[in-house]
Scaffold this motif. Structure first.
Motif, PDB file in Angstrom:
ATOM      1  N   ASP A 123     -62.054 -32.354  64.397  1.00  0.00           N
ATOM      2  CA  ASP A 123     -61.132 -33.445  64.701  1.00  0.00           C
ATOM      3  C   ASP A 123     -59.714 -32.901  64.910  1.00  0.00           C
ATOM      4  N   ILE A 126     -59.470 -31.053  68.349  1.00  0.00           N
ATOM      5  CA  ILE A 126     -59.360 -31.953  69.499  1.00  0.00           C
ATOM      6  C   ILE A 126     -57.991 -32.626  69.517  1.00  0.00           C
ATOM      7  N   ALA A 127     -57.529 -33.067  68.333  1.00  0.00           N
ATOM      8  CA  ALA A 127     -56.260 -33.800  68.255  1.00  0.00           C
ATOM      9  C   ALA A 127     -55.077 -32.934  68.682  1.00  0.00           C
ATOM     10  N   PRO A 131     -55.236 -33.458  72.994  1.00  0.00           N
ATOM     11  CA  PRO A 131     -54.958 -34.784  72.419  1.00  0.00           C
ATOM     12  C   PRO A 131     -55.298 -35.953  73.326  1.00  0.00           C
ATOM     13  N   HIS A 134     -58.864 -37.071  72.740  1.00  0.00           N
ATOM     14  CA  HIS A 134     -59.301 -37.265  71.363  1.00  0.00           C
ATOM     15  C   HIS A 134     -60.058 -38.577  71.175  1.00  0.00           C
ATOM     16  N   SER A 135     -59.497 -39.671  71.636  1.00  0.00           N
ATOM     17  CA  SER A 135     -60.136 -40.972  71.434  1.00  0.00           C
ATOM     18  C   SER A 135     -61.427 -41.097  72.235  1.00  0.00           C
TER      19      SER A 135
END
Length: 314
Positions: A123, A126-127, A131, A134-135
């Motif tokens: 997580d 990816i963030a 970024p 990410h979602s």
């Protein structure tokens, strides 16, 4: 030819003796263990409640943190109550089946904890490194599927351990020099050839904890590479700050884990009481420290903790 009666080969109960050499201090040692267990229960239950009731915390990082909290609760609850019973009431007897169940729960849930730390590292990767995606990458469905895969991996890899121990004869003794039932502690009192079982345990440890640790290291190498290419020092510090809690949790989990693993197999000169104390810290310290670390370093969780344990209305 030697013959053994069934009672000696498969004892109905094992006897846990606690920490060898420190029997006289068991009552004093129980105090920090009891306090740590209470902190672990209160902290992890509060963490689960806060994340569940705050919609702004329904993000992949905190969902993995919830999974980690559940695994932490199972691990420490499997071992610590029996440990306290042993220290307070000298109740060292544990039925054979209960001992094997304890082996499975402790080792499988510890493996799950390691997997959830990998999920949290993914997580963060990816963030920070991608970024904008990410979602899209870490949706709730994907996060849940990753959590389920981690649980199934832990259960599948460690489900054979109780059967490997059940099939062993225990004609030497039924006394375990430990505070809880552990795979290697039982292997040491068996009176049969155990090289294959030791090798299997070593392979499983590498394929789970070892591979997990390598993946976490790789993710943070990529994260650091991205962070050091950020234009300003403030941006670098702020980005690294988002990883601080996770790094602390990783260190708290893996440091005693690797020490316990290595001393069991290679640290023959390490005093038994040192090894057993660290092995117990491995089960109790991460569940106790994880909520504290995230409570201190994450403003949202810290504020909700303060409200939860004050008389203010949330």
């Amino acid at each position: 030819m030697l013959t053994y009666n069934k009672t000696n080969v498969h004892p109905s109960t094992f006897i846990l003796i606690g920490i060898p050499g420190l029997e006289e201090a068991h009552m004093w040692i129980s105090i920090p263990f009891c306090m740590g267990y209470i902190l672990a229960l209160v902290g992890n239950c509060s963490l689960l409640f806060i994340i569940k009731t705050d919609a702004s915390l329904h993000e992949p990082m905190y969902l993995f943190l919830c999974m980690l909290a559940v695994a932490d609760l199972v691990v420490c609850t499997t071992a610590v109550p029996k440990l306290l019973s042993l220290f307070w009431f000298h109740d060292g007897e544990i039925p054979f089946e209960a001992c094997l169940t304890q082996v499975f729960l402790i080792h499988s849930c510890s493996t799950m904890e390691s997997g959830f730390l990998v999920g949290m590292a993914f997580d963060r990767y990816i963030a920070i490194c991608n970024p904008l995606r990410h979602s899209a990458v870490l949706t709730h469905n994907i996060t849940g599927a990753m959590g389920l895969a981690i649980v199934l991996r832990g259960a599948a890899f460690l489900s054979l351990h109780p059967f490997l121990l059940r099939w062993l004869p225990y004609c030497k003794t039924n006394v375990i020099s430990h505070t809880y039932c552990e795979f290697m502690a039982l292997i040491k009192i068996a009176c049969a050839e155990t090289r294959i079982r030791r090798a299997y345990s070593l392979i499983v440890a590498f394929l789970t904890g070892g591979v997990d640790f390598i993946l976490i290291i790789c993710s943070y190498v990529l994260i650091l590479n991205t962070v050091f290419h950020l234009p300003s020092k403030d941006a670098r510090l702020k980005t690294l700050g988002t990883c601080g809690s996770h790094v602390c949790v990783i260190l708290v989990f893996y440091t005693p884990a690797f020490f316990s693993f290595l001393t069991h197999r290679f640290g023959h000169k390490v005093a038994p009481h040192v090894h057993i104390l660290v092995a117990n810290m491995y089960l109790l310290v991460p569940p106790m420290m994880d909520p504290i670390i995230y409570g201190v370093r994450t403003k949202k969780i810290r504020d909700r903790f303060l409200k939860l344990f004050s008389f203010q209305r949330i």
